[in-house]
Design an enzyme around this catalytic site. Sequence first.
Site, PDB file in Angstrom:
ATOM      1  N   ASP B   9       0.847  -1.190   0.000  1.00 36.06           N
ATOM      2  CA  ASP B   9       0.000   0.000   0.000  1.00 36.06           C
ATOM      3  C   ASP B   9       0.881   1.238   0.000  1.00 36.06           C
ATOM      4  O   ASP B   9       2.076   1.159   0.276  1.00 36.06           O
ATOM      5  CB  ASP B   9      -0.907   0.007   1.246  1.00 36.06           C
ATOM      6  CG  ASP B   9      -1.791   1.239   1.310  1.00 36.06           C
ATOM      7  OD1 ASP B   9      -2.451   1.540   0.300  1.00 36.06           O
ATOM      8  OD2 ASP B   9      -1.815   1.922   2.353  1.00 36.06           O
ATOM      9  N   SER B  10       0.270   2.376  -0.266  1.00 44.16           N
ATOM     10  CA  SER B  10       0.977   3.654  -0.205  1.00 44.16           C
ATOM     11  C   SER B  10       1.398   3.997   1.217  1.00 44.16           C
ATOM     12  O   SER B  10       2.259   4.855   1.406  1.00 44.16           O
ATOM     13  CB  SER B  10       0.075   4.769  -0.732  1.00 44.16           C
ATOM     14  OG  SER B  10      -1.064   4.906   0.107  1.00 44.16           O
ATOM     15  N   CYS B  72      -4.193  -1.004  -2.254  1.00 41.28           N
ATOM     16  CA  CYS B  72      -4.310   0.444  -2.411  1.00 41.28           C
ATOM     17  C   CYS B  72      -5.196   0.652  -3.628  1.00 41.28           C
ATOM     18  O   CYS B  72      -4.879   0.170  -4.725  1.00 41.28           O
ATOM     19  CB  CYS B  72      -2.919   1.024  -2.645  1.00 41.28           C
ATOM     20  SG  CYS B  72      -2.926   2.745  -3.156  1.00 41.28           S
ATOM     21  N   GLU B 151      -3.132   8.827   7.943  1.00 44.62           N
ATOM     22  CA  GLU B 151      -1.669   8.622   7.988  1.00 44.62           C
ATOM     23  C   GLU B 151      -1.042   9.343   9.187  1.00 44.62           C
ATOM     24  O   GLU B 151       0.035   8.972   9.650  1.00 44.62           O
ATOM     25  CB  GLU B 151      -0.997   9.072   6.684  1.00 44.62           C
ATOM     26  CG  GLU B 151      -1.251   8.153   5.488  1.00 44.62           C
ATOM     27  CD  GLU B 151      -0.500   6.809   5.561  1.00 44.62           C
ATOM     28  OE1 GLU B 151       0.534   6.729   6.228  1.00 44.62           O
ATOM     29  OE2 GLU B 151      -0.982   5.835   4.930  1.00 44.62           O
ATOM     30  N   CYS B 183     -11.223   3.036  -0.623  1.00 48.40           N
ATOM     31  CA  CYS B 183      -9.842   3.362  -0.262  1.00 48.40           C
ATOM     32  C   CYS B 183      -9.561   2.544   0.981  1.00 48.40           C
ATOM     33  O   CYS B 183     -10.369   2.542   1.923  1.00 48.40           O
ATOM     34  CB  CYS B 183      -9.696   4.853   0.029  1.00 48.40           C
ATOM     35  SG  CYS B 183      -8.066   5.303   0.681  1.00 48.40           S
ATOM     36  N   HIS B 185      -7.685   3.046   3.336  1.00 48.85           N
ATOM     37  CA  HIS B 185      -7.557   3.843   4.560  1.00 48.85           C
ATOM     38  C   HIS B 185      -8.902   4.077   5.245  1.00 48.85           C
ATOM     39  O   HIS B 185      -8.940   4.377   6.435  1.00 48.85           O
ATOM     40  CB  HIS B 185      -6.959   5.220   4.243  1.00 48.85           C
ATOM     41  CG  HIS B 185      -5.491   5.206   3.947  1.00 48.85           C
ATOM     42  ND1 HIS B 185      -4.993   4.732   2.751  1.00 48.85           N
ATOM     43  CD2 HIS B 185      -4.414   5.604   4.677  1.00 48.85           C
ATOM     44  CE1 HIS B 185      -3.664   4.861   2.761  1.00 48.85           C
ATOM     45  NE2 HIS B 185      -3.288   5.384   3.910  1.00 48.85           N
TER      46      HIS B 185
END
Lengths: 269, 269
Positions: B9-10, B72, B151, B183, B185
Amino acid sequence: MQQAIAILDSGVGGLTVVKEVMRQLPQEKIIYFGDTARTPYGPRTSEEVVQFTRQIVDYLVQFQPKMIVIACNTATAVALEDIRSRVNVPVVGVIHPGARAAIKATQTGVVGVIGTDGTIRSGAYLNALKQISPAIQVVSRSCPDFVPMVEKGLFRSPETHKVVEKSLEGLSFPPMDCLILGCTHYPFLADTIGEVMGPNVSLISSADETAREISTILYQTNHLARSHETPIHQFFCSGEPAMFRHIAQDWLGEQIMLQPVVWQSPSIT
Amino acid sequence: MQQAIAILDSGVGGLTVVKEVMRQLPQEKIIYFGDTARTPYGPRTSEEVVQFTRQIVDYLVQFQPKMIVIACNTATAVALEDIRSRVNVPVVGVIHPGARAAIKATQTGVVGVIGTDGTIRSGAYLNALKQISPAIQVVSRSCPDFVPMVEKGLFRSPETHKVVEKSLEGLSFPPMDCLILGCTHYPFLADTIGEVMGPNVSLISSADETAREISTILYQTNHLARSHETPIHQFFCSGEPAMFRHIAQDWLGEQIMLQPVVWQSPSIT
């Protein structure tokens, strides 16, 4: 010509998978075979079920399907690996999709399974669940009265509730939070089963989950239908067509193209 | 030695997939890469995201994983096919699992999708949904403020509710019955998103659905873990490890084995 998904069952139960494939994959052509002359498979020996399943698959491969779906838990339990070794297209059964959905859904770790004698005796759900998640607790029960009731079209009769209630008595202890309908006939009885089990037990339909996984596998193997034409489905049954047509059209809500098939060899009916 | 599932993932978003894989597939070993030095991917060009994803995959193949999961949505949208053509193990993205789950779940035929700018701009969800079910109606919105908030570990801050409310304002018209968290996240913010959307909109987590489909594909390709030993997972991140460790341990509820990775070529950071 669009390649079809071939779906087979001992009778009308696999129509619950058909309905979900039509809903979730509206562009896919379906060829269905219901072995109504020899239903139910539940009380039969494994050898018989394997032999019958092979015979149906041999019939269906003439249409060059892109996938074969064994939409019968009893046949999946005993014949899935055998059929996989005999054809060169993906073969999907109805046991693992329900098992995976239950593992995703359960918060308590206690999962119930109901199915035919053959399915429960095989331990196929127990094995599928434990193979993936060894700590899961599984409560199984066979409900031999359900399939004959559905095959006679009696899924909304006043007696249905009584039979379902009696069959499921005391099942919810230890406290499970989901119950796998481990027979493709059982979604016909889902409303009644839901009433009997109560609101704390979510029902997992192996039919709905199998349709979802058919979608996954067609995508992953790059076999999703590309045509935007409305597919024309074909239905075959080995027994008397009137009852099959009645149940299929009632369940699917549309007219069907149905062709009876007479098994040539009397030794295997 | 057990072959691992490699998940990338990012940043920390893919940990929502990790958590579900740990829950749904407790016997599978995981190797995770979070590209925290270059997060977020959402505002970056497709070329950059493809280049970054290739670089991470090149790093991960040294561990000979049995599957690569692009956890991601932004990277799945632009790099999935590219990565598929470069490796010889199954590659799973996070867009189609959510799309298939929404098709299964929706009764109204109206599906909402929220994601990063990059994901929404790519039209990847719209395409995935329409490819399978052309009649479905899709309402999309990008929520660029969500990833930076997660994040920084701010997923339970008092400001979160305000930002989520503002980002989703007016989204539920036309009346959708499910919303894809497009997403990885966003499950960190699921409670707040659920409160804002109300009880008539069920949330579909691409993380949960991807874990389910990882299970399907491992089974179908005969790659489920056979070992009953508890797997030891490994985590890598390209940025400052303290924040990654803090978020990962909080989210997963256990200590992790973490190793920082410094990208050698400054031109691609």
